[in-house]
Write a protein that holds these residues in place. Structure first.
Motif, PDB file in Angstrom:
ATOM      1  N   GLY A 285     -13.556  78.436  18.657  1.00  0.00           N
ATOM      2  CA  GLY A 285     -15.071  77.982  18.778  1.00  0.00           C
ATOM      3  C   GLY A 285     -15.801  78.084  20.055  1.00  0.00           C
ATOM      4  N   VAL A 286     -15.098  77.754  20.974  1.00  0.00           N
ATOM      5  CA  VAL A 286     -15.452  78.145  22.541  1.00  0.00           C
ATOM      6  C   VAL A 286     -15.987  79.509  22.486  1.00  0.00           C
ATOM      7  CG1 VAL A 286     -14.833  77.923  25.149  1.00  0.00           C
ATOM      8  CG2 VAL A 286     -14.114  76.105  23.502  1.00  0.00           C
ATOM      9  N   ALA A 287     -15.081  80.577  22.121  1.00  0.00           N
ATOM     10  CA  ALA A 287     -15.354  81.841  22.123  1.00  0.00           C
ATOM     11  C   ALA A 287     -16.944  82.214  21.269  1.00  0.00           C
ATOM     12  CB  ALA A 287     -14.389  82.778  21.717  1.00  0.00           C
ATOM     13  N   VAL A 288     -16.829  81.379  20.390  1.00  0.00           N
ATOM     14  CA  VAL A 288     -18.255  81.782  19.514  1.00  0.00           C
ATOM     15  C   VAL A 288     -19.329  81.218  20.480  1.00  0.00           C
ATOM     16  CG1 VAL A 288     -19.409  81.390  17.443  1.00  0.00           C
ATOM     17  CG2 VAL A 288     -16.951  81.784  17.235  1.00  0.00           C
ATOM     18  N   ALA A 289     -19.361  80.106  20.992  1.00  0.00           N
ATOM     19  CA  ALA A 289     -20.409  79.433  21.742  1.00  0.00           C
ATOM     20  C   ALA A 289     -20.766  80.503  22.994  1.00  0.00           C
ATOM     21  CB  ALA A 289     -20.032  78.144  22.294  1.00  0.00           C
ATOM     22  N   LEU A 290     -19.635  80.657  23.804  1.00  0.00           N
ATOM     23  CA  LEU A 290     -19.837  81.667  24.880  1.00  0.00           C
ATOM     24  C   LEU A 290     -20.588  83.082  24.572  1.00  0.00           C
ATOM     25  CD1 LEU A 290     -16.634  80.809  26.684  1.00  0.00           C
ATOM     26  CD2 LEU A 290     -18.964  79.896  27.404  1.00  0.00           C
ATOM     27  N   ALA A 291     -20.369  83.395  23.276  1.00  0.00           N
ATOM     28  CA  ALA A 291     -21.061  84.596  22.945  1.00  0.00           C
ATOM     29  C   ALA A 291     -22.633  84.761  22.942  1.00  0.00           C
ATOM     30  CB  ALA A 291     -20.634  84.988  21.289  1.00  0.00           C
ATOM     31  N   ALA A 292     -23.237  83.612  23.054  1.00  0.00           N
ATOM     32  CA  ALA A 292     -24.595  83.342  23.393  1.00  0.00           C
ATOM     33  C   ALA A 292     -25.297  84.375  24.131  1.00  0.00           C
ATOM     34  CB  ALA A 292     -24.973  82.036  23.238  1.00  0.00           C
ATOM     35  N   LEU A 293     -24.959  83.947  25.532  1.00  0.00           N
ATOM     36  CA  LEU A 293     -25.392  84.713  26.816  1.00  0.00           C
ATOM     37  C   LEU A 293     -25.510  86.404  26.516  1.00  0.00           C
ATOM     38  CD1 LEU A 293     -26.955  84.299  29.277  1.00  0.00           C
ATOM     39  CD2 LEU A 293     -24.476  84.382  30.541  1.00  0.00           C
ATOM     40  N   PRO A 294     -24.260  86.977  26.276  1.00  0.00           N
ATOM     41  CA  PRO A 294     -24.464  88.452  26.231  1.00  0.00           C
ATOM     42  C   PRO A 294     -24.905  88.758  24.945  1.00  0.00           C
ATOM     43  CG  PRO A 294     -22.178  87.542  25.799  1.00  0.00           C
ATOM     44  CD  PRO A 294     -22.909  86.449  26.337  1.00  0.00           C
ATOM     45  N   MET A 295     -25.132  88.320  23.780  1.00  0.00           N
ATOM     46  CA  MET A 295     -25.823  88.642  22.646  1.00  0.00           C
ATOM     47  C   MET A 295     -27.547  88.591  22.904  1.00  0.00           C
ATOM     48  SD  MET A 295     -24.090  87.362  19.265  1.00  0.00           S
ATOM     49  CE  MET A 295     -24.080  85.381  19.334  1.00  0.00           C
ATOM     50  N   GLN A 296     -27.688  87.825  24.089  1.00  0.00           N
ATOM     51  CA  GLN A 296     -29.264  87.949  24.466  1.00  0.00           C
ATOM     52  C   GLN A 296     -29.688  89.197  25.272  1.00  0.00           C
ATOM     53  OE1 GLN A 296     -31.576  85.940  22.665  1.00  0.00           O
ATOM     54  NE2 GLN A 296     -31.275  83.870  23.225  1.00  0.00           N
ATOM     55  N   ALA A 297     -28.667  89.771  25.636  1.00  0.00           N
ATOM     56  CA  ALA A 297     -29.131  90.841  26.519  1.00  0.00           C
ATOM     57  C   ALA A 297     -29.745  92.266  25.899  1.00  0.00           C
ATOM     58  CB  ALA A 297     -27.652  91.535  27.256  1.00  0.00           C
ATOM     59  N   THR A 298     -30.409  92.733  26.760  1.00  0.00           N
ATOM     60  CA  THR A 298     -31.152  94.163  26.375  1.00  0.00           C
ATOM     61  C   THR A 298     -30.617  95.237  26.513  1.00  0.00           C
ATOM     62  OG1 THR A 298     -32.154  93.948  28.332  1.00  0.00           O
ATOM     63  CG2 THR A 298     -33.620  92.894  26.757  1.00  0.00           C
ATOM     64  N   SER A 299     -29.010  95.313  27.063  1.00  0.00           N
ATOM     65  CA  SER A 299     -28.411  96.174  27.224  1.00  0.00           C
ATOM     66  C   SER A 299     -27.460  96.420  25.836  1.00  0.00           C
ATOM     67  CB  SER A 299     -27.406  96.318  28.424  1.00  0.00           C
ATOM     68  OG  SER A 299     -26.330  96.903  28.525  1.00  0.00           O
ATOM     69  N   ILE A 300     -27.328  97.523  25.363  1.00  0.00           N
ATOM     70  CA  ILE A 300     -26.738  97.631  23.898  1.00  0.00           C
ATOM     71  C   ILE A 300     -25.247  97.395  24.184  1.00  0.00           C
ATOM     72  CG2 ILE A 300     -26.367  99.986  23.944  1.00  0.00           C
ATOM     73  CD1 ILE A 300     -27.191  99.712  20.969  1.00  0.00           C
ATOM     74  N   GLY A 301     -24.486  97.828  25.521  1.00  0.00           N
ATOM     75  CA  GLY A 301     -23.490  97.597  25.704  1.00  0.00           C
ATOM     76  C   GLY A 301     -22.871  96.209  25.872  1.00  0.00           C
ATOM     77  N   VAL A 302     -23.856  95.513  26.456  1.00  0.00           N
ATOM     78  CA  VAL A 302     -23.714  93.815  26.718  1.00  0.00           C
ATOM     79  C   VAL A 302     -23.733  93.255  25.604  1.00  0.00           C
ATOM     80  CG1 VAL A 302     -24.347  91.999  28.160  1.00  0.00           C
ATOM     81  CG2 VAL A 302     -24.525  94.012  29.092  1.00  0.00           C
ATOM     82  N   LEU A 303     -24.652  93.509  24.583  1.00  0.00           N
ATOM     83  CA  LEU A 303     -24.928  93.040  23.416  1.00  0.00           C
ATOM     84  C   LEU A 303     -23.573  93.333  22.489  1.00  0.00           C
ATOM     85  CD1 LEU A 303     -26.404  91.993  20.965  1.00  0.00           C
ATOM     86  CD2 LEU A 303     -27.211  94.129  20.528  1.00  0.00           C
ATOM     87  N   LEU A 304     -23.005  94.251  22.457  1.00  0.00           N
ATOM     88  CA  LEU A 304     -21.888  94.635  21.828  1.00  0.00           C
ATOM     89  C   LEU A 304     -20.821  93.751  22.278  1.00  0.00           C
ATOM     90  CD1 LEU A 304     -20.177  96.435  19.956  1.00  0.00           C
ATOM     91  CD2 LEU A 304     -19.720  97.959  21.790  1.00  0.00           C
ATOM     92  N   GLY A 306     -21.003  90.600  23.591  1.00  0.00           N
ATOM     93  CA  GLY A 306     -21.270  89.424  22.929  1.00  0.00           C
ATOM     94  C   GLY A 306     -20.928  89.291  21.334  1.00  0.00           C
ATOM     95  N   ILE A 307     -21.232  90.370  20.623  1.00  0.00           N
ATOM     96  CA  ILE A 307     -20.933  90.487  19.093  1.00  0.00           C
ATOM     97  C   ILE A 307     -19.402  90.419  19.037  1.00  0.00           C
ATOM     98  CG2 ILE A 307     -21.008  91.849  17.193  1.00  0.00           C
ATOM     99  CD1 ILE A 307     -23.628  90.449  17.718  1.00  0.00           C
ATOM    100  N   THR A 308     -18.854  91.100  19.928  1.00  0.00           N
ATOM    101  CA  THR A 308     -17.127  91.165  19.851  1.00  0.00           C
ATOM    102  C   THR A 308     -16.701  89.808  20.139  1.00  0.00           C
ATOM    103  OG1 THR A 308     -16.956  93.419  20.616  1.00  0.00           O
ATOM    104  CG2 THR A 308     -14.959  92.126  20.947  1.00  0.00           C
TER     105      THR A 308
END
Length: 400
Positions: A285-304, A306-308
């Protein structure tokens, strides 16, 4: 003691059943952009092709669980897979959007038989200490099925047509159905001959819903899988839009990150043998919550990245919660595992659809905000249960 050949064959059969279920449950996620473009509908309306299937499963798991108490778990699984295969092959031929949604809903009803009883069968047949690892294999089948359905349906729908994408995945589901029948050992299920009445089954449902021990598990699935589905339903729309402009066929390759989920499910199963299961759920659950920040990135690598992180966290929490729904049941195990399936599927259907409403109004940030809020709620419940289990207030041991 190591698992014998029949036990390994059972786990392999359940892996295949999970593959068949999830390949045909979430293949529609990958075709949503093509479906919306082809029919001129909004992303939220297109997502009904996914929500209809998850809703169908959610509505059917309790009746399937009751039927399995009368005719047996393995009989229900056989009926479920045959019906699913027929309906999945027919759904792509639906002439209208309304007919497609109806066929997808019926496919979900058929799929409910697998979801309702697979975990109950594992808990009843295997030694208790081997259930978490076997459950992780079953969830891995779900995961790989989800990857296969999405990665195949997406590019095929972009290159040919979304109907063809769904049809190809249905063909793969047919092969998985045949493998299940070959692998499932005969006589693996030991039944005592006792028939559970509808009144008793409903009594078991009421009993489980009156205990925080089991309700907290169901709510966990409702929140975590809601967060997960909301993100994945609209990831394709986000990737083909600014600032990424990824071709739709390539956007489907993002679903390959599911393999990280498969690995994390196996790790979670191994961890549960060493630390309290609720601690594993909390970490997810903590990992899912922490994924928010990288999922907002405009870099596709950082977005990936976050999705991971979102995927790894989900597949740490979800398999363990599913296992706990069987282990924590003091009676009516089939009803308890079915209630967990109902809960996470209801969460996937509700939040998966509502994420589209937010996406149409607020864009990707609305979806990420919803996912984060749901994950924080799930982590809070997991933290309270982990603390209660550690201090003995819950009356549970290491495996419940």
């Amino acid at each position: 003691m190591r698992p014998d050949g029949r036990e390994r064959s059972l786990v392999a059969a359940l892996f295949v059943s999970g593959f068949a279920t999830f390949s045909q449950l979430f293949d529609a996620q990958a075709i949503l952009p093509s479906l919306a473009s082809d029919l001129g509908i909004s992303s939220a309306t297109a997502s009904l092709a996914v929500s209809a299937t998850t809703s169908g499963i959610a509505l059917s798991v309790l009746p399937w669980a009751w039927l399995s108490d009368r005719i047996g778990r393995t009989a229900v699984m056989r009926i479920s897979l045959i019906a699913t295969t027929v309906l999945a092959l027919a759904a792509p031929l639906a002439p209208t959007l309304e007919a497609l949604i109806a066929m997808r809903a019926l496919t979900g009803v058929a799929l409910g038989g697998i979801q309702a009883v697979a975990m109950a069968l594992l808990v009843e047949v295997l030694p208790r200490h081997r259930v978490p690892a076997a459950a992780a294999v079953y969830i891995t089948g779900n995961t790989i099925g989800g990857v296969t359905g999405r990665v195949i349906a997406g590019p095929v729908s972009e290159l040919l047509h979304w109907r063809v994408g769904l049809l190809v995945v249905a063909g793969i589901g047919l092969i998985a159905c045949l493998l299940f029948f070959v692998l499932l050992p005969r006589g693996i299920e030991q039944r005592d001959g006792r028939v559970v009445s509808m009144r008793e089954a409903l009594g078991n449902v009421g009993h489980h819903l009156s205990r925080w021990t089991t309700v907290s598990i169901y709510v966990q699935g409702f929140l975590v899988m809601g967060a997960f589905t909301a993100v994945y339903n609209y990831l394709g729309f986000h990737l083909i839009d600014d600032p990424f402009r990824v071709p739709a066929a390539l956007a489907s390759l993002f679903f390959l990150v599911y393999f990280a989920g498969a690995a994390s499910a196996r790790v979670a199963g191994a961890l549960a043998a060493r630390i309290p299961p609720w601690a594993v759920v909390l970490g997810g659950g903590v990992a899912v919550a922490l994924a928010a920040l990288p999922m907002q990135a405009t870099s596709i690598g950082v977005l990936l990245a976050g999705i991971t992180l979102l995927t790894v966290g989900t597949f740490m929490a979800h398999p363990m919660s599913s296992t706990l729904s069987g282990l924590a049941a003091d009676r009516g195990r089939a009803q308890s595992t079915a209630l967990y399936q109902l809960s996470w599927l209801a969460g996937a259907a509700l939040w998966g659809w509502f994420g589209g409403v937010l996406y149409d109004e607020l864009g990707w940030s609305g979806v990420v905000g919803l996912s984060t809020a749901l994950a924080i709620g799930a982590a809070g419940i997991a933290a309270s249960r982990a603390w209660a289990t550690r201090t003995g207030l819950s009356g549970e041991g290491r495996t419940a």
